[in-house]
Motif scaffolding. Structure first.
Motif, short mmCIF file in Angstrom:
data_model
loop_
_atom_site.label_atom_id
_atom_site.label_comp_id
_atom_site.label_asym_id
_atom_site.label_seq_id
_atom_site.Cartn_x
_atom_site.Cartn_y
_atom_site.Cartn_z
N ARG A 20 0.97 -1.01 0.05
CA ARG A 20 -0.11 -0.04 0.24
C ARG A 20 0.97 1.48 -0.03
O ARG A 20 2.08 1.26 0.41
CB ARG A 20 -0.79 -0.11 1.15
N TYR A 21 0.28 2.38 -0.20
CA TYR A 21 0.79 3.74 -0.15
C TYR A 21 0.70 4.04 1.16
O TYR A 21 -0.61 3.89 1.48
CB TYR A 21 0.54 4.77 -1.41
N THR A 22 1.35 5.00 1.78
CA THR A 22 1.19 5.29 3.06
C THR A 22 1.39 6.89 3.17
O THR A 22 1.76 7.43 2.21
CB THR A 22 2.12 4.54 4.13
N TYR A 23 1.59 7.37 4.47
CA TYR A 23 1.89 8.74 4.59
C TYR A 23 3.40 8.94 4.01
O TYR A 23 3.52 10.18 3.55
CB TYR A 23 2.04 9.08 6.09
N GLU A 24 3.85 8.05 3.97
CA GLU A 24 5.35 8.29 3.32
C GLU A 24 5.28 8.74 1.80
O GLU A 24 6.61 8.88 1.20
CB GLU A 24 6.51 7.19 3.62
N ASP A 25 4.10 8.32 1.18
CA ASP A 25 4.18 8.42 -0.29
C ASP A 25 3.19 9.87 -0.68
O ASP A 25 2.66 9.60 -1.48
CB ASP A 25 3.43 7.18 -0.88
N LEU A 26 3.33 10.74 0.27
CA LEU A 26 2.71 12.00 -0.14
C LEU A 26 3.81 13.14 -0.51
O LEU A 26 4.79 13.16 0.02
CB LEU A 26 2.00 12.37 1.36
N PRO A 27 3.51 13.95 -1.45
CA PRO A 27 4.35 15.10 -1.74
C PRO A 27 4.50 15.99 -0.53
O PRO A 27 3.44 16.10 0.31
CB PRO A 27 3.68 15.78 -2.88
N GLU A 28 5.43 16.73 -0.44
CA GLU A 28 5.71 17.85 0.59
C GLU A 28 4.58 18.89 0.59
O GLU A 28 4.17 19.54 1.58
CB GLU A 28 7.01 18.73 0.45
N LYS A 29 4.04 19.15 -0.55
CA LYS A 29 3.19 20.35 -0.71
C LYS A 29 1.95 19.55 -1.52
O LYS A 29 2.12 19.03 -2.66
CB LYS A 29 3.48 21.20 -1.26
#
Ligand SMILES: [Fe+2]
Length: 548
Positions: free
Chosen positions: A303-312
């Motif tokens: 799964r994608y998680t919080y770590e796979d979000l852009p900074e903005k």
């Protein structure tokens, strides 16, 4: 010369020391926002819905648990009782602590309990005395806790009702930020107790930070996921107690997270994070829909998680006010990254339809934008259009719901969320305005819970069981979803928002089998679409699509 020679290694050493003290928040630290120890879902923040849930959900569940903890322990093991009003403490008897919480609620929340009673009394007053004549004479009889916070109204057929002046309620003693807190612990697996039924009690492995949601400390905490700081600064920014030092340290790590790889292509990339959460990226814009994210821990399901979000994140779009689509646990963690948060506008003042804009603003979100049906928000090389969303709310007058059409470059994607296609003509009218759509994302939880599951505590008259069963929080079935596909001549169809990911059990409490109606209906849709040469899939876990 010698002195220079000596200085260099010392400086290097000091630099290394400083670096060693730089700490990040571990990616598996679970942070649950709480209101008075109950999980802060969207109806627990606005004062009126919070009051009703405290009196008609929390106290009832607590009293039931205190009188028979064993029957709760048995019920939560029974799959047929999933999502029911039963506390889940993993078989441990917590009757004493629950009794303490109940007593504290009765004594400490007297204002909110009085507000809840006043809502019942006002409904009774209107039923008995508002017979189509002027309502002005009833104002002195409005129960004291609601005086000045309501307007009495009729519909055109003389049915009386009231509207709440929500902005004033948020400024009153009924909105008590001191009830808000964050509970931190480490999470290592998908199992979590269902949030509507189980309060969060003290455990040796969890630390409660008494910070209101609009506090800068909340952003400081979550910035630590990518921007490190030293322990002393972290402790002071969070106002953490000395006795929690060891626990707080256990939530921190010197391991630097891998930097986010932004999409740099000339087209569009979308990623499915589970349920209705999708991230759309182009080289110029990032859009996140219905953010509900998993933490990062070992699992068989990728799964994608919080770590796979852009900074903005330029835009966060919320489709509707159900706890699986607007999750404060996730939203607070990404608040400092959000450019604008877009929410559906509502009619204003209906108890069952609190304003998301007001709720978010009172939780410290800046740049909250309300959209009405067919409103368009342009951005560079694209636009976001609010598309009408019917049904899925037990026929209650809830207007805080919208689909979104996103156009970027040549691509058009329609996120219908849980919209139930009860009036195919509506989409015909929408199609006349927006034309064909490349890709449709549609929820097909077509059984749905009875309306009382979410709205029961708000009901002031007894809801007949048969009425309750007939009015469901149900999305589109095969025929209804296919009608949308045909109307917009979609080339791709993705069934989503099915609540199938196991890490969503704490907000969904759904367990499907191949015989479950939503699975049968969505399988039919996928098969039918594929027969017609349309790309079709039911999303689960994670998915990435690139379009040039
Ligand atoms: Fe929903």
């Amino acid at each position: 010369m010698q002195s220079y020679a000596l200085e260099t290694p010392i400086k290097k050493f000091q630099y290394k020391e400083m670096r060693a003290q730089e700490l990040y928040l571990k990616p598996n630290v679970l942070v649950e926002p709480l209101v008075d120890r109950w999980y802060a879902w969207a109806h627990l923040i606005p004062p009126a819905t919070a009051a009703r849930n405290i009196s008609h959900r929390h106290l009832r569940i607590m009293n039931s648990y205190i009188s028979s903890p064993e029957s709760h322990a048995a019920a939560v093991k029974n799959p047929a009782m999933l999502g029911g009003p039963f506390m889940d403490f993993d078989g441990v008897n917590k009757a004493e602590e629950v009794a303490a919480l109940r007593d504290q609620t009765i004594c400490g929340r007297a204002d909110l309990l009085a507000l809840s009673q006043a809502i019942s009394d006002l409904a009774g007053l209107l039923e008995n005395k508002a017979q189509g004549f002027s309502l002005e004479g009833l104002y002195p009889e409005i129960p004291a806790p609601l005086q000045g916070y309501v307007e009495l109204v009729y519909d055109l057929n003389n049915h009386p009702s009231f509207r709440l002046l929500e902005p004033l309620l948020f400024k009153s003693q009924y909105y008590d930020r001191s009830l808000q807190s964050l509970m931190l612990s480490e999470i290592t697996g998908d199992d979590r107790p269902f949030v509507l039924s189980t309060p969060r009690l003290n455990t040796p492995h969890a630390a409660e930070l008494k910070v209101p949601f609009d506090s800068e400390a909340v952003d400081n905490l979550f910035r630590l996921k990518t921007e490190p700081d030293c322990f002393c600064a972290i402790k002071s920014a969070l106002g953490s107690r000395d006795e929690d030092d060891a626990l707080l340290k256990s939530f921190l790590t010197a391991n630097k997270p891998a930097p986010y790889q932004k999409y740099e292509g000339s087209g569009v990339r979308w990623r499915y994070f589970g349920h209705a959460c999708i991230l759309i990226e182009t080289a110029g814009v990032s859009i996140l829909l219905d953010p509900v994210l998993s933490y990062t821990y070992e699992s068989d399901i990728s799964r994608y998680t919080y770590e796979d979000l852009p900074e903005k994140i330029d835009f966060v779009l919320i489709t509707h006010n159900h706890q699986d689509h607007i999750l404060f646990e996730t939203l607070l963690q990404i608040r400092h990254r959000i450019g604008a948060i877009v929410v559906p506008r509502n009619g204003g003042g209906a108890l069952q339809d609190p304003s998301l804009k007001l709720t978010l603003k009172n939780c410290g979100f800046r740049n909250v934008t309300e959209v009405a049906e067919m409103d368009e928000l342009p951005f560079r090389q694209g636009s976001i259009t609010a598309i009408p969303f019917l049904g899925e709310h037990g026929d209650l007058n809830v207007q805080t719901k919208t689909g979104y059409l996103i156009r970027t470059g040549r691509h058009s994607l329609l996120f219908a969320a849980d919209s139930c296609n009860i009036s195919a003509k509506m989409y015909e009218h929408v199609h006349a305005d927006i034309g064909d759509v490349d890709a449709l994302f549609v929820g097909m939880e077509c059984d749905g819970a009875p309306v009382s599951w979410i709205y029961g505590p708000l009901v002031t008259n007894k809801l007949d069981r048969r009425m309750d069963q007939s009015r469901r929080l149900a999305g589109s079935n095969f025929a209804k979803a296919l009608a949308i596909v045909e109307q917009f001549r979609c080339k791709e169809v993705y069934v989503y928002a099915m609540g199938q990911e196991p890490w969503l059990n704490y907000i969904m409490s759904l367990k499907y089998t191949e015989m479950s109606n939503p699975i049968i209906e969505s399988n039919r849709l996928i098969a039918t679409c594929r027969e017609r040469g349309i790309v079709a899939e039911r999303l689960f876990g994670e998915k990435e699509i690139l379009r040039p």
